[in-house]
Motif scaffolding. Structure first.
Motif, PDB file in Angstrom:
ATOM      1  N   GLN A   1      -4.772   2.836   2.499  1.00 31.88           N
ATOM      2  CA  GLN A   1      -3.350   2.541   2.689  1.00 31.88           C
ATOM      3  C   GLN A   1      -2.649   3.635   3.494  1.00 31.88           C
ATOM      4  O   GLN A   1      -1.717   3.355   4.244  1.00 31.88           O
ATOM      5  CB  GLN A   1      -2.658   2.368   1.335  1.00 31.88           C
ATOM      6  CG  GLN A   1      -1.225   1.865   1.433  1.00 31.88           C
ATOM      7  CD  GLN A   1      -1.161   0.444   1.983  1.00 31.88           C
ATOM      8  OE1 GLN A   1      -1.789  -0.458   1.455  1.00 31.88           O
ATOM      9  NE2 GLN A   1      -0.410   0.249   3.055  1.00 31.88           N
TER      10      GLN A   1
ATOM     11  N   THR B   1      -0.467   2.311   6.632  1.00 35.46           N
ATOM     12  CA  THR B   1       0.972   2.580   6.706  1.00 35.46           C
ATOM     13  C   THR B   1       1.300   3.449   7.911  1.00 35.46           C
ATOM     14  O   THR B   1       2.290   3.213   8.609  1.00 35.46           O
ATOM     15  CB  THR B   1       1.447   3.261   5.408  1.00 35.46           C
ATOM     16  OG1 THR B   1       1.278   2.354   4.312  1.00 35.46           O
ATOM     17  CG2 THR B   1       2.912   3.663   5.502  1.00 35.46           C
TER      18      THR B   1
ATOM     19  N   GLN C   1      -1.714  -6.853   7.130  1.00 31.95           N
ATOM     20  CA  GLN C   1      -0.664  -6.011   6.559  1.00 31.95           C
ATOM     21  C   GLN C   1      -0.288  -4.868   7.494  1.00 31.95           C
ATOM     22  O   GLN C   1       0.852  -4.419   7.500  1.00 31.95           O
ATOM     23  CB  GLN C   1      -1.118  -5.445   5.210  1.00 31.95           C
ATOM     24  CG  GLN C   1      -0.956  -6.412   4.061  1.00 31.95           C
ATOM     25  CD  GLN C   1      -1.206  -5.761   2.709  1.00 31.95           C
ATOM     26  OE1 GLN C   1      -1.758  -4.666   2.618  1.00 31.95           O
ATOM     27  NE2 GLN C   1      -0.797  -6.426   1.647  1.00 31.95           N
TER      28      GLN C   1
ATOM     29  N   TYR D   1       4.341 -11.571  -0.694  1.00 33.55           N
ATOM     30  CA  TYR D   1       4.829 -10.652   0.338  1.00 33.55           C
ATOM     31  C   TYR D   1       5.656 -11.397   1.384  1.00 33.55           C
ATOM     32  O   TYR D   1       6.741 -10.950   1.778  1.00 33.55           O
ATOM     33  CB  TYR D   1       3.634  -9.965   0.985  1.00 33.55           C
ATOM     34  CG  TYR D   1       3.965  -8.963   2.052  1.00 33.55           C
ATOM     35  CD1 TYR D   1       4.636  -7.782   1.754  1.00 33.55           C
ATOM     36  CD2 TYR D   1       3.577  -9.176   3.369  1.00 33.55           C
ATOM     37  CE1 TYR D   1       4.920  -6.841   2.742  1.00 33.55           C
ATOM     38  CE2 TYR D   1       3.848  -8.247   4.362  1.00 33.55           C
ATOM     39  CZ  TYR D   1       4.520  -7.087   4.041  1.00 33.55           C
ATOM     40  OH  TYR D   1       4.798  -6.165   5.015  1.00 33.55           O
TER      41      TYR D   1
ATOM     42  N   HIS E   1       1.228  -4.448  -7.293  1.00 31.58           N
ATOM     43  CA  HIS E   1       0.774  -4.498  -5.903  1.00 31.58           C
ATOM     44  C   HIS E   1       1.884  -4.925  -4.948  1.00 31.58           C
ATOM     45  O   HIS E   1       2.004  -4.376  -3.847  1.00 31.58           O
ATOM     46  CB  HIS E   1      -0.425  -5.436  -5.794  1.00 31.58           C
ATOM     47  CG  HIS E   1      -1.555  -5.052  -6.696  1.00 31.58           C
ATOM     48  ND1 HIS E   1      -2.162  -3.814  -6.638  1.00 31.58           N
ATOM     49  CD2 HIS E   1      -2.169  -5.724  -7.711  1.00 31.58           C
ATOM     50  CE1 HIS E   1      -3.110  -3.743  -7.552  1.00 31.58           C
ATOM     51  NE2 HIS E   1      -3.126  -4.876  -8.228  1.00 31.58           N
TER      52      HIS E   1
ATOM     53  N   ASP F   1       4.229  -2.058  -4.293  1.00 31.09           N
ATOM     54  CA  ASP F   1       3.656  -1.111  -3.351  1.00 31.09           C
ATOM     55  C   ASP F   1       3.935  -1.529  -1.911  1.00 31.09           C
ATOM     56  O   ASP F   1       4.257  -0.706  -1.050  1.00 31.09           O
ATOM     57  CB  ASP F   1       2.139  -1.026  -3.615  1.00 31.09           C
ATOM     58  CG  ASP F   1       1.454   0.055  -2.807  1.00 31.09           C
ATOM     59  OD1 ASP F   1       2.150   0.852  -2.171  1.00 31.09           O
ATOM     60  OD2 ASP F   1       0.216   0.090  -2.817  1.00 31.09           O
ATOM     61  N   GLN F   2       3.819  -2.834  -1.637  1.00 29.55           N
ATOM     62  CA  GLN F   2       3.902  -3.318  -0.263  1.00 29.55           C
ATOM     63  C   GLN F   2       5.320  -3.480   0.265  1.00 29.55           C
ATOM     64  O   GLN F   2       5.555  -3.331   1.470  1.00 29.55           O
ATOM     65  CB  GLN F   2       3.165  -4.656  -0.142  1.00 29.55           C
ATOM     66  CG  GLN F   2       1.670  -4.550  -0.392  1.00 29.55           C
ATOM     67  CD  GLN F   2       0.995  -3.547   0.519  1.00 29.55           C
ATOM     68  OE1 GLN F   2       1.255  -3.505   1.713  1.00 29.55           O
ATOM     69  NE2 GLN F   2       0.133  -2.718  -0.050  1.00 29.55           N
TER      70      GLN F   2
ATOM     71  N   ASN G   1       1.955   5.886  -0.960  1.00 25.25           N
ATOM     72  CA  ASN G   1       2.553   5.099   0.117  1.00 25.25           C
ATOM     73  C   ASN G   1       3.988   5.546   0.386  1.00 25.25           C
ATOM     74  O   ASN G   1       4.416   5.662   1.544  1.00 25.25           O
ATOM     75  CB  ASN G   1       2.514   3.615  -0.250  1.00 25.25           C
ATOM     76  CG  ASN G   1       2.535   2.723   0.970  1.00 25.25           C
ATOM     77  OD1 ASN G   1       2.180   3.133   2.074  1.00 25.25           O
ATOM     78  ND2 ASN G   1       2.944   1.482   0.782  1.00 25.25           N
TER      79      ASN G   1
END
Length: 341
Positions: A14, A18, A100, A136, A282, A285-286, A311
Motif C-alpha cells: 500500500q 498510495t 486502486q 469504494y 478495509h 483505509d481506502q 496509509n
C-alpha cells in the motif's frame, strides 16, 4: 523529491500504491526503499510492477529499477493523460490493486478513460472487484466522481485470466463528505461463486451463512461459472445501508473446507455488525486518500488498523492534510482536514 521507507508501519504494497497515485496527481517525484520489506517475499511482485508500469504509462513518468524483485524505486511523473488503457498482469496477481492505484489519478486526467486490467479478480489479501464497485465506488460517487467498474471475466489463482474494465470521467474537485452513520439497512445478500468446481461447494458455504445469520434462501445466491480460466471459489457478503455499502469476502482453497471459508466471512461481518462504525476496516483505509484530495472529510470506522495508520502517514507526505483518529461517544472517528506541509 519525497523519500519513503517501505518498511515503515505495516510495510506492505500500500505504501507504493498510495505513493504512485499521489505522485501522479501532485506531480511530486518520490524515491522508495525497502519495498514490501515486511512481506515473506519482499520487493516488487508482478502485480506491483504492473501498477508501477501502468502509473508510468498514464502520466509518462520516468522510472528507475522497475523490475520484479526490486526493493527500491524512483518515480518522476508527468501530466496525467486520459484515454484507453489495457494492462495484463500476466499472472493471477490482483487486478483490483492495480486499479486502486489508477482510479483516483484518472479523475484528474485531461479526458475520460477506459482501463482494462487482466489478472486475478478474486485474490486472498486483496479486495474483490465487487468491493471496488459497490463499496469504494459508492463513496467516490458520493464525492461527485463518476467511476463505472465492470467485471468482464472472473480470474482465480493460479490461472488468472480475469478481466475488469473501469471507466472514469474526470472530476478535478471531489466533494467533502461525512459518513458518520450507516443508516437503515436496505439490502443484504451472500454470493458463492464457483468456477469449474462442483456447485455443492458453494451450497455448503451458503448453508453456513444462512444458518449463522438467519438469512432466508432468497438472500443466498449461488453463481456457477463454467467458461472461466481454471478452478476457483469466492464467497462474498454484501450489506447495503442508507449511507454506506460494505463487502466482506474470502477465497476458497483446496486445502480449506467450504465451512471454514464461510465461517471466516461470517465472523468478519459479525465483527463489523457488533461495532458502531459506519465503515469497516478495509473501506476506511481506502477512502482516506480521496478525502485528502477533497481537502477534508470525516467518518466513523470499525477499527484503526496498522495498515490505515501507515496509509495516513504516506498521504500526509504528498497532500497538505492532517489525518487523525479520535474517540467520540464511544466511537472511533477519522478526521481529514487541511494543514500545511
Amino acid at each position: 523529491m519525497i523519500d519513503l521507507d517501505g518498511s515503515q508501519g505495516e510495510g506492505g504494497g500500500q505504501i507504493l500504491r498510495t505513493s504512485l497515485t499521489l505522485s501522479m496527481i501532485t506531480g511530486t517525484p518520490f524515491r522508495v526503499k525497502n519495498i514490501r520489506a515486511n512481506r515473506a517475499k519482499p520487493g516488487l511482485m508482478r502485480q506491483h510492477l504492473v501498477a508501477v508500469q501502468a502509473a508510468a504509462e498514464v502520466c509518462g513518468a520516468d522510472v528507475s529499477h522497475a523490475d520484479v524483485g526490486s526493493q527500491s524505486l524512483e518515480f518522476r511523473p508527468g501530466p496525467i493523460r486520459g484515454g484507453d488503457y489495457r494492462f495484463d498482469i500476466g499472472t493471477a496477481g490482483s487486478s483490483t490493486l492495480v486499479l486502486q492505484t489508477l482510479l483516483p489519478a484518472l479523475l484528474y486526467g485531461d479526458k475520460p478513460s477506459a482501463v482494462t486490467v487482466i489478472g486475478g479478480t478474486h485474490n486472498p489479501m486483496a479486495p474483490p472487484v465487487q468491493f471496488l464497485k459497490r463499496a469504494y465506488g459508492r463513496v467516490l460517487a458520493q464525492m461527485g466522481a463518476t467511476v463505472e467498474i465492470h467485471l468482464k471475466r472472473f480470474g482465480f489463482y493460479p490461472a488468472g485470466g480475469g478481466e475488469v474494465l473501469a471507466e472514469v470521467t474526470p472530476c478535478p474537485q471531489l466533494r467533502v463528505i461525512e459518513i458518520m452513520e450507516r443508516g437503515p439497512q436496505r439490502e443484504r445478500y451472500a454470493e458463492a461463486v464457483l468456477s469449474n468446481l462442483p456447485p455443492s461447494i458453494g451450497q455448503r458455504e451458503l448453508d453456513i451463512v444462512g444458518a449463522r445469520l438467519g438469512w432466508p434462501d432468497d438472500h443466498l445466491r449461488l453463481i456457477h461459472l463454467t467458461e472461466q480460466h481454471g478452478p476457483g471459489n469466492a464467497l462474498m457478503i454484501t450489506v447495503e445501508y442508507e449511507h454506506v455499502t460494505e463487502v466482506f469476502s474470502a477465497i476458497g482453497d483446496k486445502r480449506v473446507r467450504a465451512e471454514a471459508v464461510a465461517d471466516a466471512v461470517v465472523n468478519e461481518l459479525k465483527d463489523y455488525l457488533d461495532s458502531t462504525g459506519a465503515l469497516g476496516e478495509h473501506l476506511a483505509d481506502q477512502v482516506m486518500l480521496p478525502m485528502a484530495l477533497a481537502g477534508g472529510g470525516r467518518f466513523t470506522l470499525h477499527r484503526v488498523s496498522q495498515h490505515a495508520l501507515t496509509n495516513a502517514d504516506v498521504i500526509g507526505r504528498f497532500v497538505p492534510v492532517k489525518i487523525g483518529f479520535e474517540q467520540s461517544d464511544g466511537r472511533c472517528v477519522c478526521i481529514v482536514e487541511k494543514s500545511s506541509l
